[in-house]
Every structure is written in structure tokens, then in C-alpha cells.
Design an enzyme around this catalytic site. Sequence first.
Site, PDB file in Angstrom:
ATOM      1  N   ASP A 213       1.222  -1.320   0.083  1.00  0.00           N
ATOM      2  CA  ASP A 213      -0.171  -0.148  -0.024  1.00  0.00           C
ATOM      3  C   ASP A 213       0.975   1.079  -0.240  1.00  0.00           C
ATOM      4  OD1 ASP A 213      -2.862   1.139   0.278  1.00  0.00           O
ATOM      5  OD2 ASP A 213      -1.671   1.642   1.930  1.00  0.00           O
ATOM      6  N   GLU A 271      13.944 -15.262  -0.519  1.00  0.00           N
ATOM      7  CA  GLU A 271      14.427 -17.112   0.169  1.00  0.00           C
ATOM      8  C   GLU A 271      12.786 -17.230   0.461  1.00  0.00           C
ATOM      9  OE1 GLU A 271      15.096 -15.335   4.215  1.00  0.00           O
ATOM     10  OE2 GLU A 271      16.446 -13.888   3.527  1.00  0.00           O
TER      11      GLU A 271
HETATM   12  C1  NOJ Z   1      -4.423   3.201  -0.941  1.00  0.00           C
HETATM   13  C2  NOJ Z   1      -5.796   1.908  -0.446  1.00  0.00           C
HETATM   14  O1  NOJ Z   1      -6.110   0.737  -1.615  1.00  0.00           O
HETATM   15  C3  NOJ Z   1      -6.338   3.097  -0.042  1.00  0.00           C
HETATM   16  O2  NOJ Z   1      -7.894   2.013   0.040  1.00  0.00           O
HETATM   17  C4  NOJ Z   1      -6.797   3.190   0.734  1.00  0.00           C
HETATM   18  O3  NOJ Z   1      -7.168   4.656   1.973  1.00  0.00           O
HETATM   19  C5  NOJ Z   1      -5.233   3.752   0.922  1.00  0.00           C
HETATM   20  N1  NOJ Z   1      -3.958   3.643   0.262  1.00  0.00           N
HETATM   21  C6  NOJ Z   1      -4.353   5.295   2.601  1.00  0.00           C
HETATM   22  O4  NOJ Z   1      -3.968   3.261   3.264  1.00  0.00           O
END
Ligand code: NOJ
Length: 549
Positions: A213, A271
Site C-alpha cells: 500500500d 528466500e
Molecule cells: C491505498 C488504498 O488502496 C486505499 O484504499 C487506502 O485508503 C489508502 N491507500 C490508505 O491506506
Amino acid sequence: MPDVRSGVGEEPGDRPSAWWHGTVGYEIYIRSFQDSDGDGVGDLEGIRRRLPYLAELGIDLVWITPFYPSPQADHGYDVADYVDVDPTFGDLADLDRVVSDCHDLGMRLVIDLVPNHSSSEHPWFRAALAGDPHYRDHYVWADPAPDGGPPNNWVSNFGGPAWTLDERSGQYYMHLFLPEQPDLNWANPAVHDEFDRILRFWFERGVDGVRIDVAHSLTEDPQLRDNPRRAALPPAGAAPSEVWDAYEHRFDQDQADVLDVFRRWNALAAEHDAFLVGEVYLLEPDLLTRYVADQDGLHSSFAFPALRTAWDAGDIRTTLGACVTAGAGALSWPLSSHDDPHAASRFGGGDRGRRRQLAYLTLLCALPGIPFLFQGDELGLENGVVAAGHAADPMAVRNPGAAGRDGSRTPMVWEPGPGFGFTTGEPWLPFGSNRRDEDTVAAQLQQPDSHLDRTRRLLALRRELAPCWDDGASVTWLEATEDVVALQRGDTLVALNAGETAARVRLPDAGRWHPRYASSGGIPEVADGAVVVAPDAAVLLVTASPSAS
Ligand code: NOJ
């Protein structure tokens, strides 16, 4: 059962290839995929029961959005424990069963890692607030500006400043998203150690990879300098994205040292033969290059410019072409996502939007890298229409009037009936007033040549062709008329017609090509050295019938 370790995308000849080459991915938004216990929220056991459906559809790689213990301020992207499962979604034993069933069905499982920020309820942040120096340094703190306000001009993606004052200490902490999502401090080696342990925990459990993310934002300028402005600030009450776009994000994202994190994870992933795909949400294709091109960091990065193309052959050709060049064969191509509209809506909605969506997917399927469907794309779903009073996305709830992300997150529709086979209870988010019985999986399975059927045939064909393609960005964009985008990749040719009338596309070396697929249904005709492509459709041709691997 297929042997997942043999790799669906192995190259011809002796060169072994990473297992993710040639795969097709599918994003599951866990809250909205399948509820198994009637509480109205999707869960891991629900996912497990639907895995055979995904295997039948032709999916190789399943990505599940966060299932960790979380207050759900941002629906799971606020993690309070990185190595457990929230009871709403099940428990670790449920996750183990998902992993094992995925593997038995010949698929791989990728989970969502959220390293940019934790939840404010995470024990690390609670300890930080209590003044524990070890955990304090897990987060990004700064003294107020001379006027007592936030330390710099950085803004949150969800509105307001990227800083919240901690009254007890008199310092601000940073958050690029909600105040309930404090940013972790990646300048602190202890944070690296924490995430090494977290990654090992999941890889040792058999998870095959992570979707990272906000991968482009983990690190920030150590001096916390102000971002330059590139446009006048919009008036008060404007959508957070408008405020965000008024700044050049020179200091709060895309810093060179973020690559050090991924190089370290690349070695760790090796790994376990695990896959690292980044959410690098940068809309200039060139900026993607650093993240993937050297192949010692991320194995793949999502190409978000692909989510922004207009239905215009020139724009599609230019945008995808720039991404292919920048991505060195290592991009993942999202058709839609839980943060963006379903492609059928983006391309105009209705039958036309659905036709265009499948044409676009046909093109994405021929590009080097991994096409990713978002749940419901295989049905041609448009965004669900959710009345403002039912908004659940914190972006929409906290910024009345801003377009939220609920429309793409409405629950899956499996069969006709009140809960659409998703739940026996009250769904956490409405299905959308525009959902119809004929949209459902069950209805489409009964209907010959449905969107679902055409999608499955496309993915089956891609699985047959992928072993014949090399990993590199060996795409040749062909000369075509204004409304047509056409490319050749090895023995495959795809032509997409974004125009309003049928297009005759002249084939290079005409006699060689055999039509195999048309997103508009049937098999396209080749006559006089050209193939006819229906409006809002794409066709795929091959030079010979490649033998299935
Ligand atoms: C990207 C994620 O896909 C989204 O849904 C989220 O709100 C933000 N990052 C924050 O984590």
C-alpha cells in the site's frame, strides 16, 4: 490439480521464469466479496468458498485487501496488528485454509501490506503517545511552526493538513491519510526490523506475495520542507484531491531512499519465492521506472495511468505506450480497483461502457506484465449507485460533496434475490440501486455469450498465449487509423476500435494472421488483408495456433 510451483508463465526454452510472469490477477475487496456468517460483511471463509469460481474464471493470482485487526476507520487500511486477523473476517486458521485451497486450485495468494502508516490504535502508536522513546521514534513527529500551526504545508489525501497535534507532548504527528492513520518513520531502522518480521510471518505461512500500500510514500524529506505549489489553492470546501493536486509533491512522496526498503524486501522475498507488487500511485509513467526497472526492488508496480485513459485511441496508445516503455515488462495493469470507478462506468456506463471495458481488457491482456481484474469486472459491473445518506468511505463522510469510493466497493452480486447471494443479513454497504438480477454470476452463467463468458474465453486464450511471449517490453505499436490502437507482441496482434463505426484494420504480412477472439462476440473476419473490428471492441489474432503449455 495443477502444480502451482511449475509456474503458469514459464518461458519456452531453458530459461526458468518467475512464477508471476504470464499470470492474471484478481482483486478481492474483502468486505464486499462474500459473507459466510450473515453479519453483512465479507470474510475469509466466504472467499474460500468462492475460490473455485475464480479458478474457473482463469485467475492465477488473488489479492485480498486488508483483513488485519483494525478499527476500520479506513476499512482495514488502518492496521492495529500486522500479524493477526480481525474477528469480523475470521481468524488465522481461516487464512491458512484460503492459502491452502488457493494452492490446491493452482492459484497464488497475495495479501495487502500497509507499511506507510498503522492505525492510531496500534500498540506502537499508543506507546508513542504515552512517551515511550522507542515507539515514539516509530512515527514522524515535528514541533509546531512558529505560529503554533502544523510544521509544514503538507496535506492529507483525505482532506485537511497532514499533521495532528498531540496535546500531551506539544508536537505534531504526520499522516498522509486520516489522523487515525499515523505515518510510520522509515528513517528508523527499528521500523525496518518490524516489517522484516511481519513479512517473514506471512511468507512462512505460505502467502505468495504482498501488494504494498502507498509504496511510493514510505519515506519523506528528512528536513520536512514545504511542497512547492503548482496552482492556486481551490476555495474552502473543495474536494481533497483538488487541494492535493495544487501542490507539487516534491518532499512528501517518491523520495529516492524508498528503493532501499524494496531492495531489502526483494532479498527477503527471494528466500520464499514471494512476489512484491507496489501501489505506486504516480500518474507520470516515467516515474514508475525507478521502482521496477532494476529488478532488485519491486517485482511489479501497478500502472495507475492505465486507469485514467479517455475512450480515445490516441490517448490509450500514448498512455499505455509510455507505461510499457517505463515499466520494462514489470507492470501490473489495473482494469478497475476499490479506489477507482469500475471501468464499465469510466467508459460511459450501460452496454457501451461494458463493451468498451472488455475491449480495453483485451488490450491489457496483450501487454507485458499482469492484468488485474477487480471483483465484478468479469460481470461488466458498473459502479453501484449509493445514496449520499449511506456513504461509508471516510473520504466521502468527512468531505461532504466529494466523490467517495463507495460506488466501486458495493457488494458482489452472485445470484438473484434480496442479498444477491452475498449475505443473508443486511449488507454493510448497499448493493446500489442500479444492480439487476441479470448482472449476477448465476444469471450470466445461464446466458450464452455473456460478459462473464467472454471474459473467461479471453483469459483462457491469454493463458494459452502467455508462454509464447517473452518477459521484456517487446511490444510493437502498429500504424493504424485515428480510431484504432493496434499492437503486436510476438505472434499476437490486438486491435482496439474506439470509434463509432466498424474499422478495417490492415494486417502486416496479412496471410499469417488467424483471428482467435473478438470482445464483441464471435470470431472476427479477415478479408483482403484486413480484419474488421466492431465499434467499441477489440480483436485478437495469432500467427499460428500456439500449442498450450
Ligand atoms: C491505498 C488504498 O488502496 C486505499 O484504499 C487506502 O485508503 C489508502 N491507500 C490508505 O491506506
